[in-house]
Scaffold this active site. Structure first.
Site, PDB file in Angstrom:
ATOM      1  N   TYR A 262      -1.481  -0.947  10.955  1.00 43.71           N
ATOM      2  CA  TYR A 262      -2.217  -2.190   9.651  1.00 43.71           C
ATOM      3  C   TYR A 262      -0.800  -1.513   8.788  1.00 43.71           C
ATOM      4  O   TYR A 262      -0.369  -2.099   8.149  1.00 43.71           O
ATOM      5  CB  TYR A 262      -3.324  -1.620   9.637  1.00 43.71           C
ATOM      6  CG  TYR A 262      -3.490  -1.028   7.566  1.00 43.71           C
ATOM      7  CD1 TYR A 262      -3.610  -0.573   6.963  1.00 43.71           C
ATOM      8  CD2 TYR A 262      -4.378  -3.389   7.221  1.00 43.71           C
ATOM      9  CE1 TYR A 262      -2.853  -0.814   5.421  1.00 43.71           C
ATOM     10  CE2 TYR A 262      -3.439  -3.397   5.649  1.00 43.71           C
ATOM     11  CZ  TYR A 262      -3.469  -1.413   4.488  1.00 43.71           C
ATOM     12  OH  TYR A 262      -3.639  -2.455   3.536  1.00 43.71           O
TER      13      TYR A 262
ATOM     14  N   LYS B 113       2.199  -3.439   6.391  1.00 44.12           N
ATOM     15  CA  LYS B 113       2.438  -3.710   5.427  1.00 44.12           C
ATOM     16  C   LYS B 113       4.000  -3.346   5.136  1.00 44.12           C
ATOM     17  O   LYS B 113       4.795  -4.200   4.691  1.00 44.12           O
ATOM     18  CB  LYS B 113       1.945  -2.520   4.221  1.00 44.12           C
ATOM     19  CG  LYS B 113       0.273  -3.471   4.585  1.00 44.12           C
ATOM     20  CD  LYS B 113       0.298  -3.891   3.439  1.00 44.12           C
ATOM     21  CE  LYS B 113      -1.352  -4.522   3.371  1.00 44.12           C
ATOM     22  NZ  LYS B 113      -1.057  -5.931   3.045  1.00 44.12           N
TER      23      LYS B 113
ATOM     24  N   SER C 100       0.772  -1.154   0.134  1.00 47.69           N
ATOM     25  CA  SER C 100       0.254   0.352  -0.243  1.00 47.69           C
ATOM     26  C   SER C 100       0.821   1.246  -0.149  1.00 47.69           C
ATOM     27  O   SER C 100       1.912   1.114   0.636  1.00 47.69           O
ATOM     28  CB  SER C 100      -0.371   0.401   1.012  1.00 47.69           C
ATOM     29  OG  SER C 100      -1.898   1.583   1.680  1.00 47.69           O
TER      30      SER C 100
HETATM   31  P1  NAD Z   1     -10.563  -7.647   1.262  1.00 47.80           P
HETATM   32  O1  NAD Z   1     -10.945  -7.483   2.743  1.00 47.80           O
HETATM   33  O2  NAD Z   1     -11.727  -6.677   0.308  1.00 47.80           O
HETATM   34  O3  NAD Z   1     -10.006  -8.481   0.867  1.00 47.80           O
HETATM   35  C1  NAD Z   1      -9.139  -9.543   1.328  1.00 47.80           C
HETATM   36  C2  NAD Z   1      -9.696 -10.505   1.591  1.00 47.80           C
HETATM   37  O4  NAD Z   1      -8.897 -11.912   2.057  1.00 47.80           O
HETATM   38  C3  NAD Z   1     -11.357 -11.181   2.891  1.00 47.80           C
HETATM   39  O5  NAD Z   1     -11.962 -12.544   1.925  1.00 47.80           O
HETATM   40  C4  NAD Z   1     -11.220 -11.450   3.664  1.00 47.80           C
HETATM   41  O6  NAD Z   1     -11.824 -12.580   4.121  1.00 47.80           O
HETATM   42  C5  NAD Z   1      -9.417 -12.487   3.126  1.00 47.80           C
HETATM   43  N1  NAD Z   1      -8.404 -12.690   4.657  1.00 47.80           N
HETATM   44  C6  NAD Z   1      -8.636 -12.187   5.031  1.00 47.80           C
HETATM   45  N2  NAD Z   1      -7.006 -12.886   6.807  1.00 47.80           N
HETATM   46  C7  NAD Z   1      -7.554 -14.187   5.750  1.00 47.80           C
HETATM   47  C8  NAD Z   1      -6.542 -14.678   6.155  1.00 47.80           C
HETATM   48  N3  NAD Z   1      -5.849 -14.852   7.622  1.00 47.80           N
HETATM   49  N4  NAD Z   1      -6.807 -16.610   5.679  1.00 47.80           N
HETATM   50  C9  NAD Z   1      -7.908 -16.016   4.505  1.00 47.80           C
HETATM   51  N5  NAD Z   1      -8.448 -15.475   4.374  1.00 47.80           N
HETATM   52  C10 NAD Z   1      -8.184 -13.936   4.584  1.00 47.80           C
HETATM   53  O7  NAD Z   1      -9.588  -6.369   1.434  1.00 47.80           O
HETATM   54  P2  NAD Z   1      -9.685  -5.364  -0.825  1.00 47.80           P
HETATM   55  O8  NAD Z   1      -9.625  -4.422  -0.242  1.00 47.80           O
HETATM   56  O9  NAD Z   1      -9.446  -6.991  -1.075  1.00 47.80           O
HETATM   57  O10 NAD Z   1      -7.617  -5.644   0.187  1.00 47.80           O
HETATM   58  C11 NAD Z   1      -6.922  -7.029  -0.473  1.00 47.80           C
HETATM   59  C12 NAD Z   1      -4.744  -6.633  -0.064  1.00 47.80           C
HETATM   60  O11 NAD Z   1      -4.868  -5.148  -1.025  1.00 47.80           O
HETATM   61  C13 NAD Z   1      -5.128  -6.799   1.614  1.00 47.80           C
HETATM   62  O12 NAD Z   1      -4.009  -6.778   1.577  1.00 47.80           O
HETATM   63  C14 NAD Z   1      -4.894  -5.252   1.679  1.00 47.80           C
HETATM   64  O13 NAD Z   1      -3.666  -4.831   2.864  1.00 47.80           O
HETATM   65  C15 NAD Z   1      -4.430  -4.614   0.160  1.00 47.80           C
HETATM   66  N6  NAD Z   1      -4.829  -3.456  -0.335  1.00 47.80           N
HETATM   67  C16 NAD Z   1      -6.053  -2.800  -0.090  1.00 47.80           C
HETATM   68  C17 NAD Z   1      -6.221  -1.641  -0.619  1.00 47.80           C
HETATM   69  C18 NAD Z   1      -7.692  -0.673  -0.316  1.00 47.80           C
HETATM   70  O14 NAD Z   1      -7.513   0.482  -0.774  1.00 47.80           O
HETATM   71  N7  NAD Z   1      -8.976  -1.977  -1.011  1.00 47.80           N
HETATM   72  C19 NAD Z   1      -4.596  -0.540  -0.800  1.00 47.80           C
HETATM   73  C20 NAD Z   1      -4.394  -0.791  -0.528  1.00 47.80           C
HETATM   74  C21 NAD Z   1      -3.658  -2.653  -0.353  1.00 47.80           C
HETATM   75  C1  WQD Z   2      -9.897   8.952   1.368  1.00 45.88           C
HETATM   76  C2  WQD Z   2     -10.188  10.510   1.452  1.00 45.88           C
HETATM   77  C3  WQD Z   2     -10.199  10.896   4.002  1.00 45.88           C
HETATM   78  C4  WQD Z   2     -14.369   8.862   4.251  1.00 45.88           C
HETATM   79  C5  WQD Z   2      -7.290   4.556   3.356  1.00 45.88           C
HETATM   80  C6  WQD Z   2      -6.156   3.237   3.727  1.00 45.88           C
HETATM   81  C7  WQD Z   2      -5.178   2.508   3.049  1.00 45.88           C
HETATM   82  C8  WQD Z   2      -5.477   1.602   1.879  1.00 45.88           C
HETATM   83  C9  WQD Z   2      -7.063   2.874   1.302  1.00 45.88           C
HETATM   84  C10 WQD Z   2      -6.100  -0.999   2.917  1.00 45.88           C
HETATM   85  C11 WQD Z   2      -9.223  10.904   3.068  1.00 45.88           C
HETATM   86  C12 WQD Z   2     -11.057  11.316   3.242  1.00 45.88           C
HETATM   87  C13 WQD Z   2     -13.185   9.102   3.768  1.00 45.88           C
HETATM   88  C14 WQD Z   2     -15.176  10.196   4.724  1.00 45.88           C
HETATM   89  C15 WQD Z   2     -14.064  11.201   3.485  1.00 45.88           C
HETATM   90  N1  WQD Z   2      -6.346   0.692   2.527  1.00 45.88           N
HETATM   91  N2  WQD Z   2     -13.456  10.600   3.226  1.00 45.88           N
HETATM   92  N3  WQD Z   2     -15.961  11.132   4.062  1.00 45.88           N
HETATM   93  O1  WQD Z   2      -7.700   7.513   4.212  1.00 45.88           O
HETATM   94  O2  WQD Z   2      -6.681   6.937   2.175  1.00 45.88           O
HETATM   95  O3  WQD Z   2      -6.950   5.177   2.160  1.00 45.88           O
HETATM   96  O4  WQD Z   2      -8.037   2.809   2.105  1.00 45.88           O
HETATM   97  O5  WQD Z   2      -4.474  -0.341   2.739  1.00 45.88           O
HETATM   98  O6  WQD Z   2      -4.324   2.229   4.272  1.00 45.88           O
HETATM   99  O7  WQD Z   2      -5.637   4.748   5.209  1.00 45.88           O
HETATM  100  O8  WQD Z   2      -8.577   6.234   2.118  1.00 45.88           O
HETATM  101  O9  WQD Z   2     -11.582   5.920   1.414  1.00 45.88           O
HETATM  102  O10 WQD Z   2     -10.688   6.202   4.140  1.00 45.88           O
HETATM  103  O11 WQD Z   2      -9.846   8.147   2.915  1.00 45.88           O
HETATM  104  O12 WQD Z   2     -14.364  12.796   4.074  1.00 45.88           O
HETATM  105  O13 WQD Z   2     -16.160   9.836   4.834  1.00 45.88           O
HETATM  106  O14 WQD Z   2     -11.530  11.103   1.501  1.00 45.88           O
HETATM  107  O15 WQD Z   2     -10.437  12.233   4.531  1.00 45.88           O
HETATM  108  O16 WQD Z   2      -8.597  12.619   2.033  1.00 45.88           O
HETATM  109  P1  WQD Z   2      -7.793   6.518   2.158  1.00 45.88           P
HETATM  110  P2  WQD Z   2     -10.183   6.470   2.685  1.00 45.88           P
END
Ligand code: NAD
Ligand code: WQD
Length: 342
Positions: free
Chosen positions: A153, A157, A126
């Site tokens: 969290y 990462k 991330s």
């Molecule tokens: P998500 O929660 O939709 O998907 C994660 C999946 O992993 C879920 O289906 C959950 O049931 C499964 N899971 C969690 N722990 C597990 C375990 N121990 N064994 C088996 N399954 C398990 O999340 P996502 O948004 O699809 O994110 C996927 C990956 O991308 C994560 O590693 C997250 O940290 C990373 N990521 C997400 C974002 C975002 O904004 N969504 C941003 C950056 C990085």
């Molecule tokens: C985006 C912008 C909020 C909700 C997070 C995690 C990051 C990754 C992605 C896993 C910010 C604003 C949001 C609301 C708002 N996840 N906001 N009102 O914080 O950039 O990233 O999700 O890896 O690790 O930190 O994403 O969508 O939460 O927020 O004003 O109800 O929207 O302040 O500026 P963020 P977000």
């Protein structure tokens, strides 16, 4: 055709990536403990692709269960590791759950991969590892300094990346691609799969679409007093399908390009920053749906502005996130209407 193991594959990004992998001819086995997703996602994947991925309902932290999956599918040639807990706020309240799950599942996966001589790993990281880049590091490229994590969290990462690098140093056979995502949004154009947030959405887009659907009375904008053009925070919002396609490119590269580093890191973003208020305006323009909102105080832990310099991914992976933001926002709205039967 080669088989890819997708951990967390019934999740948001994993399900979209499974679709793209299968449409490119890969066989896929999903492992997921369904802690943050539903097995019904498999129906959506099958409806889009025309065939169903293999699935095992297991916890990646369980060596015996994960080892059994590798025994069942000896044709696994690579792994994409999505499985993790990802809610920043929850990680502050329950740090041990995050350290156990996010570190434990990766360590177990690496142990099982080594036991089965599976050498190719793509890891979900991330942009949160960069924290708030300095002004002279925006847009942020892969050389930007890693900053102290603002949440457990984010720390998981950073530690995961270190674990991968240390294991690669110890085991020359392991090859890894670390993908640092910016802000994934939107849903598959079929509206058959998308993001299913549990409870009150923490992320911006699901809150916008739920407000548009009338599930939320209004959106709270967390601050308009930042040092940005309109005062609201800036992020790099990347279409989840474009993001999924980058994973296929990464797997292709690992399987077919010999001349590459043992561990490679890529920033996956559009290269364009958009503010919260621009997203709201963009959603209203794309959908014709008004979003009631109010400006409230800043959210603790938010950084002011970050967006990617995606040049390395563009050139080395031959990949670009180029879906117009209006189409992306429309896809999110189409998905919300689908799940709410609107
Ligand atoms: P998500 O929660 O939709 O998907 C994660 C999946 O992993 C879920 O289906 C959950 O049931 C499964 N899971 C969690 N722990 C597990 C375990 N121990 N064994 C088996 N399954 C398990 O999340 P996502 O948004 O699809 O994110 C996927 C990956 O991308 C994560 O590693 C997250 O940290 C990373 N990521 C997400 C974002 C975002 O904004 N969504 C941003 C950056 C990085
Ligand atoms: C985006 C912008 C909020 C909700 C997070 C995690 C990051 C990754 C992605 C896993 C910010 C604003 C949001 C609301 C708002 N996840 N906001 N009102 O914080 O950039 O990233 O999700 O890896 O690790 O930190 O994403 O969508 O939460 O927020 O004003 O109800 O929207 O302040 O500026 P963020 P977000």
């Amino acid at each position: 055709m080669a088989r890819i193991l997708v951990t967390g594959g019934t999740g948001y990004i994993g399900s979209h990536t499974t679709v793209e992998l299968m449409q490119q001819g890969y066989d896929v086995t999903i492992v997921d403990n369904l802690s943050n997703s539903s097995v019904d996602v498999l129906e959506g994947i099958e409806a889009i692709v025309g065939r169903r991925p293999e699935f095992a309902n297991i916890d990646c932290g369980n060596f015996v269960d994960l080892d059994a999956v590798f025994r069942t599918y000896p044709d696994i040639v690579g792994v994409i590791h999505f499985a993790a807990s990802k809610a920043v706020g929850e990680s502050v309240e329950k740090p041990l759950l995050y350290y156990r799950n996010n570190l434990g599942s990766l360590v177990t996966l690496l142990e099982v991969m080594r036991a089965h001589s599976v050498a190719n790993l793509v890891f979900s990281s991330s942009c949160t590892v960069y924290g708030q880049p300095d002004a002279d590091h925006l847009p942020v490229d892969e050389t930007a300094p890693i900053q102290k994590a603002l949440s457990p969290y984010g720390n998981t990462k950073q530690i995961n990346e270190e674990i991968i690098c240390d294991e690669a140093h110890a085991d020359a056979h392991l090859h890894a691609t670390i993908l640092r995502y910016f802000n994934p949004i939107g849903a598959h154009p079929s509206a058959l799969i998308g993001e299913l947030p549990n409870g009150v959405p923490q992320n911006l887009l699901p809150f916008v679409t739920q407000t548009a659907a009338g599930l939320r009375p209004q959106l709270k904008v967390f601050g308009d007093d930042y040092n940005t053009p309109d005062g609201s925070c800036i992020r790099d919002y990347i279409y989840v399908v474009d993001l999924a396609k980058a994973h296929v490119k990464a797997i292709d590269r690992m399987l077919h390009v010999a001349d590459r580093d043992q561990v490679e890191v890529f920033n996956l973003g559009t290269g364009r920053g958009l503010s919260v208020l621009e997203i709201i305006r963009g959603f209203e323009a794309a959908t014709g749906v008004k979003i009631p909102y109010t400006i409230v105080g800043r959210r603790e832990g938010d950084i002011e502005q970050v967006w990617a310099a995606p040049k390395k991914a563009n050139e080395v992976l031959g990949w670009k996130a180029d879906t117009p933001i209006a189409d992306v926002l429309l896809s999110a709205w189409k998905w919300e209407k689908h799940i709410r039967n609107l």
